[in-house]
Design a protein around this motif. Structure first.
Motif, PDB file in Angstrom:
ATOM      1  N   SER B  14       0.848  -1.278  -0.131  1.00 50.33           N
ATOM      2  CA  SER B  14      -0.173   0.512   0.419  1.00 50.33           C
ATOM      3  C   SER B  14       1.346   1.222  -0.608  1.00 50.33           C
ATOM      4  O   SER B  14       2.304   1.156   0.371  1.00 50.33           O
ATOM      5  N   GLU B  15       0.451   2.882  -0.594  1.00 54.78           N
ATOM      6  CA  GLU B  15       1.520   3.133  -0.754  1.00 54.78           C
ATOM      7  C   GLU B  15       1.494   4.378   1.105  1.00 54.78           C
ATOM      8  O   GLU B  15       0.806   3.229   1.709  1.00 54.78           O
ATOM      9  N   ALA B  16       2.882   4.962   1.127  1.00 53.86           N
ATOM     10  CA  ALA B  16       3.321   5.388   2.874  1.00 53.86           C
ATOM     11  C   ALA B  16       4.069   3.454   3.280  1.00 53.86           C
ATOM     12  O   ALA B  16       4.722   3.857   4.019  1.00 53.86           O
ATOM     13  N   ALA B  17       4.580   2.619   2.391  1.00 58.11           N
ATOM     14  CA  ALA B  17       4.276   1.517   3.341  1.00 58.11           C
ATOM     15  C   ALA B  17       5.906   1.594   2.625  1.00 58.11           C
ATOM     16  O   ALA B  17       7.087   2.308   1.678  1.00 58.11           O
ATOM     17  N   SER B  18       7.035   0.363   3.659  1.00 57.36           N
ATOM     18  CA  SER B  18       8.513   1.028   2.976  1.00 57.36           C
ATOM     19  C   SER B  18       8.965   0.099   2.313  1.00 57.36           C
ATOM     20  O   SER B  18       8.246  -0.972   1.983  1.00 57.36           O
ATOM     21  N   ARG B  77      15.762  -0.336  -1.102  1.00 52.02           N
ATOM     22  CA  ARG B  77      14.973   0.073  -0.216  1.00 52.02           C
ATOM     23  C   ARG B  77      14.377   1.702  -0.253  1.00 52.02           C
ATOM     24  O   ARG B  77      14.862   2.486  -1.385  1.00 52.02           O
ATOM     25  N   LYS B  78      13.232   1.796  -0.107  1.00 54.64           N
ATOM     26  CA  LYS B  78      12.736   3.074  -0.693  1.00 54.64           C
ATOM     27  C   LYS B  78      11.880   3.264   1.296  1.00 54.64           C
ATOM     28  O   LYS B  78      11.407   2.272   1.437  1.00 54.64           O
ATOM     29  N   PRO B  79      11.694   4.311   1.559  1.00 57.25           N
ATOM     30  CA  PRO B  79      11.241   4.598   3.238  1.00 57.25           C
ATOM     31  C   PRO B  79       9.756   4.859   3.118  1.00 57.25           C
ATOM     32  O   PRO B  79       8.755   4.564   3.756  1.00 57.25           O
ATOM     33  N   SER B  80       9.361   5.341   1.665  1.00 56.35           N
ATOM     34  CA  SER B  80       7.580   5.033   1.572  1.00 56.35           C
ATOM     35  C   SER B  80       7.366   4.842  -0.014  1.00 56.35           C
ATOM     36  O   SER B  80       8.064   6.259  -0.583  1.00 56.35           O
ATOM     37  N   VAL B  81       7.216   3.968  -0.802  1.00 56.81           N
ATOM     38  CA  VAL B  81       6.606   4.198  -1.630  1.00 56.81           C
ATOM     39  C   VAL B  81       5.051   4.553  -2.454  1.00 56.81           C
ATOM     40  O   VAL B  81       3.822   5.108  -1.397  1.00 56.81           O
ATOM     41  N   GLN B  82       4.883   5.000  -3.177  1.00 54.07           N
ATOM     42  CA  GLN B  82       3.721   5.663  -3.858  1.00 54.07           C
ATOM     43  C   GLN B  82       3.336   4.179  -5.210  1.00 54.07           C
ATOM     44  O   GLN B  82       4.104   3.865  -5.789  1.00 54.07           O
TER      45      GLN B  82
END
Lengths: 112, 113
Positions: B14-18, B77-82
């Motif tokens: 989901s959006e905002a997940a790492s 890695r990405k701390p918060s996906v879109q």
């Protein structure tokens, strides 16, 4: 950087026929690479094409099945010959520049 | 010959997940490491690369990757996906002095809005 134009973008072909894929680069490059990307699998290198010499094929790929032309430093073609459904895949053209690889948009081939 | 393993073939977030996508390679010498991304209907394009120096590299769109030599790993890695990060991600390894990278089989990432 390099901009690569590849065509066709997709095709549906009858088994037993051949398809030629074209790859045009916006700059002169020594080596061009052809990859196959089968569903759910990694990109597999088919061959390396140098201008003025025969292509170098990877294990499992042969010139009779995948003839390659490299008439100049900006253009190459890959032919998929005597196609079968197992040849259904995405075929990608690639060049390298500054250790980075650049890719065409791919040709999605379906053999029926 | 070198090989590249990507552990996650399909990831749904989901959006905002790492996000963390694993990549391990087998090659004992000097390597150049890459992550490529293919957005729907677009070319494969470079996301980030590591050649030498700081093992934590930053790429486009907020992505980063860490090279851990002892683990032969280069995880993305990405701390918060879109939602716009929905794409196919490929890890690639190129031995020093070679022209040709070896690719992993890719990870399909779907981000729900």
């Amino acid at each position: 950087s390099a901009v690569i134009s590849q065509k066709p973008s997709r095709d549906i072909c009858q088994r037993g026929t051949s398809l030629t894929i074209q790859c045009q680069v916006d700059s002169q490059v020594t080596m061009m690479f052809w990859y196959r990307q089968q569903p759910g699998q990694s990109l597999t290198l088919i061959a390396t094409a140098n201008q003025g010499s025969e292509a170098t094929y990877e294990s499992g790929f042969v010139i009779d099945k995948f003839p390659i032309s490299r008439p100049n430093l900006t253009f190459s073609t890959l032919t998929v010959s005597n196609m079968s459904p197992e040849d259904s895949s995405i075929y990608l053209c690639s060049v390298t520049g500054g250790s980075e690889a650049f890719f065409g948009q791919g040709t999605r081939l379906t053999v029926v | 010959a070198q090989s590249v393993s990507q552990h996650n073939h399909h990831v749904i977030l989901s959006e905002a997940a790492s996000l963390e996508l694993g990549c391990n390679y087998s090659y004992g010498g000097t390597v150049n490491l890459f992550w490529y991304v293919q957005y729907p209907g677009q070319h494969l394009q470079l996301l980030l690369k590591y050649f030498s120096g700081d093992p934590l590299v930053k790429g486009i769109k907020g992505f980063e990757a860490e090279f851990i030599k002892s683990k032969f790993s280069f995880n993305l890695r990405k701390p918060s996906v879109q939602w716009s990060d929905t794409a196919e991600y490929f890890c690639a390894v190129k031995p020093g002095g070679s022209y040709i990278p070896t690719f992993g089989r890719g990870t399909s990432l779907i981000v729900h809005p």
